[in-house]
Design a protein around this motif. Structure first.
Motif, PDB file in Angstrom:
ATOM      1  N   ALA A   4      -9.211 -79.799  36.959  1.00 24.47           N
ATOM      2  CA  ALA A   4      -9.858 -78.779  36.138  1.00 24.47           C
ATOM      3  C   ALA A   4      -9.497 -77.408  36.684  1.00 24.47           C
ATOM      4  O   ALA A   4      -9.249 -77.246  37.880  1.00 24.47           O
ATOM      5  CB  ALA A   4     -11.380 -78.953  36.147  1.00 24.47           C
ATOM      6  N   ALA A   5      -9.466 -76.423  35.781  1.00 29.56           N
ATOM      7  CA  ALA A   5      -9.223 -75.035  36.182  1.00 29.56           C
ATOM      8  C   ALA A   5     -10.114 -74.131  35.357  1.00 29.56           C
ATOM      9  O   ALA A   5     -10.296 -74.349  34.154  1.00 29.56           O
ATOM     10  CB  ALA A   5      -7.763 -74.665  35.977  1.00 29.56           C
ATOM     11  N   VAL A  23     -18.998 -78.170  37.767  1.00 29.69           N
ATOM     12  CA  VAL A  23     -17.720 -78.831  37.516  1.00 29.69           C
ATOM     13  C   VAL A  23     -17.633 -80.085  38.385  1.00 29.69           C
ATOM     14  O   VAL A  23     -17.917 -80.029  39.580  1.00 29.69           O
ATOM     15  CB  VAL A  23     -16.520 -77.913  37.837  1.00 29.69           C
ATOM     16  N   THR A  24     -17.225 -81.188  37.758  1.00 29.52           N
ATOM     17  CA  THR A  24     -16.950 -82.437  38.468  1.00 29.52           C
ATOM     18  C   THR A  24     -15.510 -82.822  38.157  1.00 29.52           C
ATOM     19  O   THR A  24     -15.147 -82.978  36.992  1.00 29.52           O
ATOM     20  CB  THR A  24     -17.910 -83.555  38.000  1.00 29.52           C
ATOM     21  N   LEU A  30     -10.102 -72.375  40.781  1.00 33.10           N
ATOM     22  CA  LEU A  30     -10.915 -71.275  40.262  1.00 33.10           C
ATOM     23  C   LEU A  30     -10.192 -69.961  40.532  1.00 33.10           C
ATOM     24  O   LEU A  30      -9.790 -69.703  41.669  1.00 33.10           O
ATOM     25  CB  LEU A  30     -12.285 -71.229  40.956  1.00 33.10           C
ATOM     26  N   GLN A  31     -10.029 -69.131  39.497  1.00 32.05           N
ATOM     27  CA  GLN A  31      -9.436 -67.804  39.659  1.00 32.05           C
ATOM     28  C   GLN A  31     -10.267 -66.826  38.853  1.00 32.05           C
ATOM     29  O   GLN A  31     -10.444 -67.014  37.640  1.00 32.05           O
ATOM     30  CB  GLN A  31      -7.978 -67.781  39.191  1.00 32.05           C
ATOM     31  N   SER A  32     -10.766 -65.782  39.514  1.00 27.37           N
ATOM     32  CA  SER A  32     -11.628 -64.804  38.861  1.00 27.37           C
ATOM     33  C   SER A  32     -11.244 -63.394  39.282  1.00 27.37           C
ATOM     34  O   SER A  32     -11.035 -63.131  40.462  1.00 27.37           O
ATOM     35  CB  SER A  32     -13.091 -65.082  39.255  1.00 27.37           C
ATOM     36  N   ALA A  42     -25.271 -69.781  43.617  1.00 24.47           N
ATOM     37  CA  ALA A  42     -23.896 -70.210  43.879  1.00 24.47           C
ATOM     38  C   ALA A  42     -23.380 -71.103  42.759  1.00 24.47           C
ATOM     39  O   ALA A  42     -24.150 -71.725  42.025  1.00 24.47           O
ATOM     40  CB  ALA A  42     -23.834 -70.955  45.206  1.00 24.47           C
ATOM     41  N   PHE A  43     -22.068 -71.177  42.633  1.00 26.83           N
ATOM     42  CA  PHE A  43     -21.400 -72.044  41.671  1.00 26.83           C
ATOM     43  C   PHE A  43     -21.296 -73.423  42.322  1.00 26.83           C
ATOM     44  O   PHE A  43     -20.710 -73.566  43.394  1.00 26.83           O
ATOM     45  CB  PHE A  43     -20.017 -71.475  41.338  1.00 26.83           C
ATOM     46  N   GLU A  44     -21.868 -74.470  41.673  1.00 22.51           N
ATOM     47  CA  GLU A  44     -21.911 -75.798  42.265  1.00 22.51           C
ATOM     48  C   GLU A  44     -20.759 -76.659  41.758  1.00 22.51           C
ATOM     49  O   GLU A  44     -20.433 -76.630  40.574  1.00 22.51           O
ATOM     50  CB  GLU A  44     -23.236 -76.503  41.936  1.00 22.51           C
TER      51      GLU A  44
END
Length: 186
Positions: A4-5, A23-24, A30-32, A42-44
């Motif tokens: 996943a991206a 996200v699983t 991840l690019q931000s 937080a992002f889990e």
């Protein structure tokens, strides 16, 4: 899903207060251009391998064990006619943040690609923490925390130019010949 991206020009935010993974996947890129998660939320994730870059802060909580590595992912996009075609290949390695960086893993954490932040940096593992690459911050304290053993290979160059280095392990801390801890501000 195996790969996943999430790619965003702005923030990647977790807008809920729960602790369920956002996200699983086996691998996540991840690019931000902004922040990923926040200190308050937080992002889990529940992934095996992670690479991420953020223009601002980076705040992640992993459900279990995690490898910070390098990823090269090819994706397909469904077109208006309903057929899928290759969109692009996106790549990333390690973790980079333009501000603070906090990563908490619910199991073992293995770092095989560099981790860098322009603000305070915290890597925490409920299990073992294995550093096999550089971990650096140019703007604050650096904390490395492990519920189990901590190992630093020869490639583990831990450095901060703006604060102290804090290391705590629930078991032994082992530093290979060539591993280093360097602070210019603490």
């Amino acid at each position: 899903a195996t790969e996943a991206a999430l790619l965003a020009a702005g923030d990647i935010a977790d807008a809920d207060a729960d602790t369920a993974p956002n996200v699983t996947a086996a691998s996540l890129l991840l690019q931000s251009g902004g922040a990923i998660g926040s200190g308050a939320d937080a992002f889990e994730t529940a992934v095996g391998t992670l690479a991420a870059s953020a223009g601002a802060g980076l705040f992640l909580v992993e459900a279990d064990g995690l490898t910070v590595g390098a990823l090269s992912l090819a994706f397909e996009r469904v077109g208006p006619d309903g057929t899928a075609g290759t969109l692009a290949t996106d790549a990333g390695a390690g973790l980079t943040a333009g501000g603070a960086l906090v990563l908490e893993a619910g199991g073992d954490l293995t770092v095989v690609q560099p981790v860098s932040a322009q603000g305070p940096l915290r890597l925490e593992a409920a299990g073992a923490l294995a550093l096999q690459a550089a971990v650096t911050t140019g703007g604050g304290a650096l904390s490395l925390l492990a519920g189990g053993a901590m190992t630093l290979s020869a490639a583990a160059q831990v450095q901060t130019t703006g604060g102290a280095i804090d290391i705590e392990a629930g078991s032994a801390v082992t530093m290979a010949d060539g591993a280093s801890l360097t602070t210019a501000g603490g």
